[in-house]
Design an enzyme around this catalytic site. Structure first.
Site, PDB file in Angstrom:
ATOM      1  N   ASP A  48       0.757  -1.238   0.087  1.00 39.70           N
ATOM      2  CA  ASP A  48       0.013  -0.147   0.095  1.00 39.70           C
ATOM      3  C   ASP A  48       0.774   1.259  -0.011  1.00 39.70           C
ATOM      4  O   ASP A  48       0.519   2.410   0.480  1.00 39.70           O
ATOM      5  CB  ASP A  48      -0.893   0.164   1.055  1.00 39.70           C
ATOM      6  CG  ASP A  48      -0.211  -0.058   2.624  1.00 39.70           C
ATOM      7  OD1 ASP A  48       1.033  -0.144   2.454  1.00 39.70           O
ATOM      8  OD2 ASP A  48      -0.901   0.240   3.571  1.00 39.70           O
ATOM      9  N   GLU A  49       2.148   1.235  -0.429  1.00 36.01           N
ATOM     10  CA  GLU A  49       2.909   2.424  -0.457  1.00 36.01           C
ATOM     11  C   GLU A  49       3.894   2.105  -1.737  1.00 36.01           C
ATOM     12  O   GLU A  49       4.449   1.294  -2.008  1.00 36.01           O
ATOM     13  CB  GLU A  49       3.595   2.509   0.847  1.00 36.01           C
ATOM     14  CG  GLU A  49       4.715   3.622   0.890  1.00 36.01           C
ATOM     15  CD  GLU A  49       5.252   3.632   2.241  1.00 36.01           C
ATOM     16  OE1 GLU A  49       6.522   3.754   2.452  1.00 36.01           O
ATOM     17  OE2 GLU A  49       4.711   3.497   3.315  1.00 36.01           O
TER      18      GLU A  49
END
Length: 309
Positions: free
Chosen positions: A51-52
């Protein structure tokens, strides 16, 4: 429940809570869609986790009137095409961009221009830096260093004497002088993640429990990148900040989480447990890219991928 809290700790603090089963296949699918949209905004794209991501957008951003307009375009695209909100941080360095992305969560946008990095970081607590965990933060506070401005003003040789090379890195981050590049997917040499334990321990069950969630995270990341691995590494950071690493390499490429877990079992028996462990890490390396004409990892493995290298 605070971000980064372990499942076991959450159950201990909130035994009556509702705990949902993980669904890594869904997370992986959504992550892949988000990263695909981000590629349109990046000169170089580094997927840091499920998620990054980090974007080097030096050229692409020039197509927009301002960094704010560029950031809003990213947020709008993710919302319209994937249905998710996201937080964006724009800054001259990766460390500062990471802090900026966390600054106004959720659904935030923070822009730190060149020349503003030190003044932006100065009033923030040192724990804002990814890589400075609770124990390191406590050690810094014991030296009278609570804010990043105070860290920036500390002579680097003092930090090096206390923390080794990590001390110099922390000083560079606080001064906005760290220059870690954005590494595109094709240039990955290793992918890793770390977790600081709730308290230092010599209990192998606790250590194994901390490593377990990392297996799914790293497997999801390499799957989204179309990579196989040969080498699994485990890292211990002891209470005195000394670091120990152990690696296990398979003869053939692997793409399954079970092989990561098997390697962890082998590696945990090779560490020293006479000193308390404060942080553990898991790393995959020796990658092989799955050819585009292969539909799945399983297909690549069964057709003898290692013999074609």
């Amino acid at each position: 429940v605070r971000s980064g809290m372990s499942y076991l700790k959450a159950r201990e603090l909130c035994p009556g809570g509702v705990y949902l089963r993980t669904n890594f296949s869904l997370y992986e699918e959504v992550s892949s869609r988000v990263m695909g949209e981000l590629e349109a905004f990046a000169d170089k794209l580094e997927v840091a986790s499920i998620d990054e991501a980090y974007l080097d957008s030096t050229r692409r951003a020039q197509e927009y009137a301002s960094p704010e307009e560029f950031g809003e375009a990213i947020k709008r695209t993710i919302k319209e095409r994937v249905g998710l909100t996201c937080s964006v941080g724009i800054a001259p360095t990766k460390a500062c961009a990471k802090i900026a992305s966390d600054y106004r969560k959720p659904d935030g946008l923070t822009v730190v221009r060149p020349g503003q990095v030190k003044s932006f970081l100065a009033p923030l607590e040192v724990g804002r830096v990814a890589g400075i965990g609770p124990k390191t933060q406590a050690a810094l506070e014991g030296m009278g260093i609570r804010l990043l401005g105070e860290l920036a003003a500390t002579p680097p040789y003092i930090l090096e004497e206390r923390f080794g090379r990590v001390g110099v890195w922390m000083w560079l981050v606080a001064n906005g002088e760290d220059n870690d590049p954005v590494e595109p997917q094709s240039e990955y040499k290793s992918i890793s993640t770390e977790h600081t334990l709730e308290r230092p321990t010599t209990d192998t069950a606790i250590i194994r429990g901390a490593l377990q969630p990392m297996v799914g995270e790293l497997h999801s990341r390499i799957s989204s990148l179309g990579l196989l691995y040969r080498t699994v590494g485990v890292k211990f950071v002891y209470n005195d900040f000394k670091v120990a690493t152990r690696d296990h390499s398979y003869r053939e490429p692997r793409g399954d989480p079970a092989s990561i877990e098997q390697a962890i079992t082998l590696l945990l028996g090779r560490f020293d447990y006479t000193k308390p462990v404060r942080k553990v890490g898991l790393r995959l390396s020796s990658f092989i890219k799955i050819p585009e004409n292969q539909k799945t990892i399983e297909e690549w493995i069964t057709q003898g991928a290692n013999k074609d290298q």
